[in-house]
Design a protein around this motif. Structure first.
Motif, PDB file in Angstrom:
ATOM      1  N   GLU A 139      -2.541 -17.245  26.176  1.00 55.92           N
ATOM      2  CA  GLU A 139      -2.512 -17.211  24.718  1.00 55.92           C
ATOM      3  C   GLU A 139      -3.084 -15.904  24.196  1.00 55.92           C
ATOM      4  O   GLU A 139      -2.585 -15.324  23.218  1.00 55.92           O
TER       5      GLU A 139
ATOM      6  N   ARG B 288       7.034 -21.061  21.716  1.00 53.50           N
ATOM      7  CA  ARG B 288       5.970 -21.705  22.487  1.00 53.50           C
ATOM      8  C   ARG B 288       6.197 -21.369  23.958  1.00 53.50           C
ATOM      9  O   ARG B 288       7.314 -21.049  24.369  1.00 53.50           O
TER      10      ARG B 288
ATOM     11  N   SER C 259       4.589 -19.064  15.597  1.00 50.41           N
ATOM     12  CA  SER C 259       4.851 -20.470  15.889  1.00 50.41           C
ATOM     13  C   SER C 259       6.325 -20.702  16.181  1.00 50.41           C
ATOM     14  O   SER C 259       6.715 -21.787  16.584  1.00 50.41           O
TER      15      SER C 259
ATOM     16  N   THR D 140      -0.317 -13.185  24.821  1.00 46.83           N
ATOM     17  CA  THR D 140       0.971 -13.302  24.132  1.00 46.83           C
ATOM     18  C   THR D 140       0.858 -13.649  22.658  1.00 46.83           C
ATOM     19  O   THR D 140       1.836 -13.501  21.921  1.00 46.83           O
ATOM     20  N   GLN D 141      -0.313 -14.140  22.241  1.00 51.18           N
ATOM     21  CA  GLN D 141      -0.483 -14.632  20.863  1.00 51.18           C
ATOM     22  C   GLN D 141       0.461 -15.796  20.564  1.00 51.18           C
ATOM     23  O   GLN D 141       0.835 -16.031  19.421  1.00 51.18           O
TER      24      GLN D 141
ATOM     25  N   ARG E  44       1.335 -20.093  21.480  1.00 45.44           N
ATOM     26  CA  ARG E  44       0.747 -21.335  21.975  1.00 45.44           C
ATOM     27  C   ARG E  44       1.275 -21.626  23.372  1.00 45.44           C
ATOM     28  O   ARG E  44       2.459 -21.457  23.655  1.00 45.44           O
ATOM     29  N   VAL E  45       0.385 -22.083  24.259  1.00 50.72           N
ATOM     30  CA  VAL E  45       0.732 -22.306  25.660  1.00 50.72           C
ATOM     31  C   VAL E  45       0.266 -23.678  26.105  1.00 50.72           C
ATOM     32  O   VAL E  45      -0.816 -24.140  25.717  1.00 50.72           O
TER      33      VAL E  45
ATOM     34  N   VAL F 136      -4.236 -21.239  30.323  1.00 46.14           N
ATOM     35  CA  VAL F 136      -3.733 -21.336  28.952  1.00 46.14           C
ATOM     36  C   VAL F 136      -4.417 -20.330  28.042  1.00 46.14           C
ATOM     37  O   VAL F 136      -3.772 -19.586  27.295  1.00 46.14           O
TER      38      VAL F 136
END
Length: 396
Positions: A126, A90, A87, A129-130, A132-133, A122
């Motif tokens: 996601e 982003r 987190s 990349t793991q 949030r998009v 999205v």
């Protein structure tokens, strides 16, 4: 929780740009070619790789020497660890095509990106990349960027017009991006334009603003003007064997009935002979127009007036605080700007007189800053109707 960084990505038909945005400052920008013909999966892989490289570079760039990417559980080789504090980063994306900002899906796109329509942009990023998009259309991202720190900053309503290879737009109202029912709001290039009557538009219809006012359309207009001019010269130089007392010299060219050659479907679809092609690019055409070539100046005037009239009509309907013009044509001199402003002002009703028409300030960085702003409180989340839902998600 304060976000230490956002990876902003601008996906175009020829290149992908990615950079880090930390505390509103853009840095570590990378540019790579778009594998446009290789399909959606290759494009998504390239975006993910560019994001990984930016995070790694941003991590190495810490003043204290700390690898911030590693602190966030990110490895340039393996991506973010599943147990890491992902987190901390982003990703915001501005991409070509009609993008549904809620589902993150490419609703429709041109053939410039092979297989792009239907891509779950999205969700796919996601998974790669793991992180949030969030994603919007690239011109919408430009509008957000100019509102954040460019020509429309400090306003609550604005229209961003991208005038170049195509004619696109981004609308902000009450500080929120307007995407519309089908996520297609802002397609001002597909307003009808009398000067484009009969000319084919890339969308498949005819007579739209883009068919006469885009960069390629202005170049095509010049070629028609040049062909018409050469034909007129040849006819004028042709021998006239006899004369009619009533009609004058037989075979002499008739005076032109219009200020420029009519844009008939046949003319638009027929390639010009090599002898009348003239400059190869719109930029080359702008150079000879600035040098005084009358046909080149006329081609820019025709396109600029068509766009200016359309923008005047939009100003009368929506009355935004400002209209910002970006894209390649905005870099042209008064050859283009003067007729644009004149046609724009001529369409305004008294109540909208004085609506500012400004040149964009942020250049290609606008899309990156706009993509990053999808994660800021100032202009995000990315759609008014989805704001409360997204804010709830962020608290869980």
């Amino acid at each position: 929780m304060r976000l230490p960084g956002i990876i902003a990505v601008d996906v175009g038909g020829t290149k992908i740009r990615a950079g880090s945005v930390v505390d509103g400052v853009l840095g570590h920008v990378r540019t790579v070619p778009t594998p446009a013909s290789a399909g959606a999966q290759a494009i998504l892989d390239t975006i993910a790789e560019a994001a990984a490289a930016v995070i790694a570079e941003a991590g190495r760039g810490g003043e204290d020497g700390t690898d911030r990417g590693a602190e966030a559980g990110y490895s340039a080789a393996t991506g973010p660890g599943r147990d890491a504090a992902v987190s901390e980063w982003r990703i915001g994306v501005g991409a070509a095509g009609v993008i549904d900002p809620v589902t993150g899906t490419v609703v429709s796109a041109t053939d410039s990106l092979s297989g792009w329509t239907g891509t779950r942009l999205v969700a796919e990023l996601e998974a790669r990349t793991q992180l949030r998009v969030r994603a919007v259309n690239d011109v919408h991202a430009h509008a957000l960027g100019e509102a954040w720190s460019g020509a429309s900053r400090g306003t609550s309503s604005s229209l961003l017009v991208a005038a170049g290879t195509g004619i696109g737009g981004g609308i902000l109202w009450d500080g929120r991006l307007v995407t519309g029912r089908n996520s297609a709001a802002g397609h001002i290039g597909h307003l009808p334009a009398p000067a484009a009557a009969g000319l084919p538009c890339p969308c498949g219809a005819t007579g739209h603003v883009e068919a006469i006012a885009s960069g390629p359309a202005i170049l095509a207009t010049y070629r028609r003007l040049l062909a018409h001019d050469q034909q007129s010269r040849q006819e004028a130089e042709a021998p006239t064997p006899h004369t009619s007392a009533v009609q004058g010299p037989v075979g002499a060219p008739e005076p032109a009935a219009a200020p420029y050659p009519p844009a008939t479907p046949g003319q638009a679809g027929e390639p010009c002979p090599p002898a009348v092609r003239g400059p190869a690019t719109t930029r080359d055409l702008a150079a000879i127009a600035s040098a005084g070539d009358p046909l080149a100046k006329r081609a820019f005037e025709i396109g600029a007036r068509a766009l200016g009239a359309a923008l005047g009509g939009i100003a009368n309907v929506a009355s935004p605080e400002v209209i910002v013009i970006g894209g390649g044509l905005a870099e042209t001199d008064e050859t283009w700007w003067a007729p644009l402003r004149e046609a724009f002002a001529a369409e305004l009703i008294p109540a909208t007189t004085g609506t500012p028409l400004r040149k964009a300030e942020m250049g290609q960085d606008a899309a990156l800053l706009g993509a990053a702003s999808l994660w800021t409180a100032e202009v995000g989340p990315w759609s008014h109707q989805n704001r409360e839902t997204c804010e709830k998600e962020e608290t869980h």
